[in-house]
Design a protein around this motif. Structure first.
Motif, PDB file in Angstrom:
ATOM      1  N   THR A  74     -33.944 -10.744 -40.454  1.00 13.52           N
ATOM      2  CA  THR A  74     -34.691 -11.378 -41.506  1.00 13.52           C
ATOM      3  C   THR A  74     -33.981 -11.606 -43.005  1.00 13.52           C
ATOM      4  O   THR A  74     -32.880 -10.776 -43.276  1.00 13.52           O
ATOM      5  CB  THR A  74     -35.855 -10.493 -41.798  1.00 13.52           C
ATOM      6  OG1 THR A  74     -35.567  -9.176 -42.252  1.00 13.52           O
ATOM      7  CG2 THR A  74     -36.946 -10.600 -40.501  1.00 13.52           C
ATOM      8  N   TYR A  85     -43.355  -2.423 -45.695  1.00 10.31           N
ATOM      9  CA  TYR A  85     -43.990  -3.590 -44.939  1.00 10.31           C
ATOM     10  C   TYR A  85     -43.232  -4.589 -43.941  1.00 10.31           C
ATOM     11  O   TYR A  85     -43.399  -4.463 -42.864  1.00 10.31           O
ATOM     12  CB  TYR A  85     -44.661  -4.440 -45.630  1.00 10.31           C
ATOM     13  CG  TYR A  85     -45.530  -5.607 -45.063  1.00 10.31           C
ATOM     14  CD1 TYR A  85     -46.885  -5.247 -44.808  1.00 10.31           C
ATOM     15  CD2 TYR A  85     -45.166  -6.892 -44.833  1.00 10.31           C
ATOM     16  CE1 TYR A  85     -47.554  -6.278 -44.016  1.00 10.31           C
ATOM     17  CE2 TYR A  85     -45.823  -7.830 -44.129  1.00 10.31           C
ATOM     18  CZ  TYR A  85     -46.927  -7.423 -43.515  1.00 10.31           C
ATOM     19  OH  TYR A  85     -48.036  -8.320 -42.906  1.00 10.31           O
ATOM     20  N   ILE A  86     -41.980  -5.058 -44.406  1.00 12.25           N
ATOM     21  CA  ILE A  86     -40.928  -5.920 -43.714  1.00 12.25           C
ATOM     22  C   ILE A  86     -40.470  -4.986 -42.549  1.00 12.25           C
ATOM     23  O   ILE A  86     -40.234  -5.470 -41.416  1.00 12.25           O
ATOM     24  CB  ILE A  86     -39.943  -6.484 -44.710  1.00 12.25           C
ATOM     25  CG1 ILE A  86     -40.274  -7.143 -45.752  1.00 12.25           C
ATOM     26  CG2 ILE A  86     -38.821  -7.148 -43.727  1.00 12.25           C
ATOM     27  CD1 ILE A  86     -41.088  -8.466 -45.125  1.00 12.25           C
ATOM     28  N   ASN A  87     -39.972  -3.893 -42.884  1.00 16.21           N
ATOM     29  CA  ASN A  87     -39.442  -2.852 -41.740  1.00 16.21           C
ATOM     30  C   ASN A  87     -40.258  -2.566 -40.728  1.00 16.21           C
ATOM     31  O   ASN A  87     -39.838  -2.444 -39.614  1.00 16.21           O
ATOM     32  CB  ASN A  87     -38.750  -1.620 -42.429  1.00 16.21           C
ATOM     33  CG  ASN A  87     -38.284  -0.806 -41.429  1.00 16.21           C
ATOM     34  OD1 ASN A  87     -37.059  -0.646 -41.018  1.00 16.21           O
ATOM     35  ND2 ASN A  87     -38.871   0.486 -41.233  1.00 16.21           N
ATOM     36  N   VAL A 105     -42.765  -6.680 -39.738  1.00 12.37           N
ATOM     37  CA  VAL A 105     -42.194  -7.975 -39.303  1.00 12.37           C
ATOM     38  C   VAL A 105     -40.969  -7.544 -38.318  1.00 12.37           C
ATOM     39  O   VAL A 105     -41.062  -8.183 -37.467  1.00 12.37           O
ATOM     40  CB  VAL A 105     -41.756  -8.528 -40.652  1.00 12.37           C
ATOM     41  CG1 VAL A 105     -40.982  -9.838 -40.460  1.00 12.37           C
ATOM     42  CG2 VAL A 105     -42.933  -8.915 -41.803  1.00 12.37           C
ATOM     43  N   GLN A 106     -40.037  -6.872 -38.881  1.00 12.73           N
ATOM     44  CA  GLN A 106     -38.813  -6.625 -38.179  1.00 12.73           C
ATOM     45  C   GLN A 106     -39.056  -5.960 -36.775  1.00 12.73           C
ATOM     46  O   GLN A 106     -38.243  -6.068 -35.831  1.00 12.73           O
ATOM     47  CB  GLN A 106     -37.885  -5.782 -39.003  1.00 12.73           C
ATOM     48  CG  GLN A 106     -37.173  -6.564 -40.164  1.00 12.73           C
ATOM     49  CD  GLN A 106     -36.434  -5.714 -40.835  1.00 12.73           C
ATOM     50  OE1 GLN A 106     -36.185  -4.416 -40.820  1.00 12.73           O
ATOM     51  NE2 GLN A 106     -35.290  -6.245 -41.737  1.00 12.73           N
ATOM     52  N   THR A 126     -35.484 -11.665 -46.947  1.00 10.44           N
ATOM     53  CA  THR A 126     -36.499 -11.451 -47.881  1.00 10.44           C
ATOM     54  C   THR A 126     -36.493 -11.962 -49.181  1.00 10.44           C
ATOM     55  O   THR A 126     -35.417 -11.510 -49.866  1.00 10.44           O
ATOM     56  CB  THR A 126     -37.219 -10.264 -47.895  1.00 10.44           C
ATOM     57  OG1 THR A 126     -37.319  -9.537 -46.474  1.00 10.44           O
ATOM     58  CG2 THR A 126     -38.539 -10.361 -48.614  1.00 10.44           C
ATOM     59  N   VAL A 145     -40.110 -14.556 -46.165  1.00 12.02           N
ATOM     60  CA  VAL A 145     -39.491 -14.055 -45.353  1.00 12.02           C
ATOM     61  C   VAL A 145     -38.937 -15.175 -44.232  1.00 12.02           C
ATOM     62  O   VAL A 145     -39.639 -15.763 -43.707  1.00 12.02           O
ATOM     63  CB  VAL A 145     -40.042 -13.118 -44.609  1.00 12.02           C
ATOM     64  CG1 VAL A 145     -38.886 -12.215 -43.553  1.00 12.02           C
ATOM     65  CG2 VAL A 145     -40.601 -11.896 -45.571  1.00 12.02           C
TER      66      VAL A 145
END
Length: 80
Positions: A70, A56-58, A61-62, A72, A6
């Protein structure tokens, strides 16, 4: 396990805070790099096969304070 990379764009003056947060709070993090170019950081995540990458990213991380954007990348095969 899935390897996900990422790239992260941070708010001005927030790169070190974001990197520290990632190291301290995201146990799936393998590596964190400061990089040049359009993004400030690149992280390598090691996620379980059944993990929903988008969620997971939402969710993880974000939502980190200081992150603006970001990008990915999914890795399919490691040659070394």
């Amino acid at each position: 396990m899935k390897n996900i990379f990422v790239q992260i764009k941070c708010e001005l003056g927030k790169v070190y805070e974001v990197a520290e947060h990632i190291v301290d709070q995201l146990e799936e993090t393998e590596e964190v790099y400061s990089i040049s170019g359009a993004f400030d950081l690149m992280i390598k995540l090691h996620l379980e096969e059944d993990e929903d990458i988008g969620r997971y990213i939402n969710d993880r991380v974000q939502t980190i304070p200081g992150i603006k954007d970001t990008f990915t990348l999914m890795a399919y095969k490691a040659f070394k």
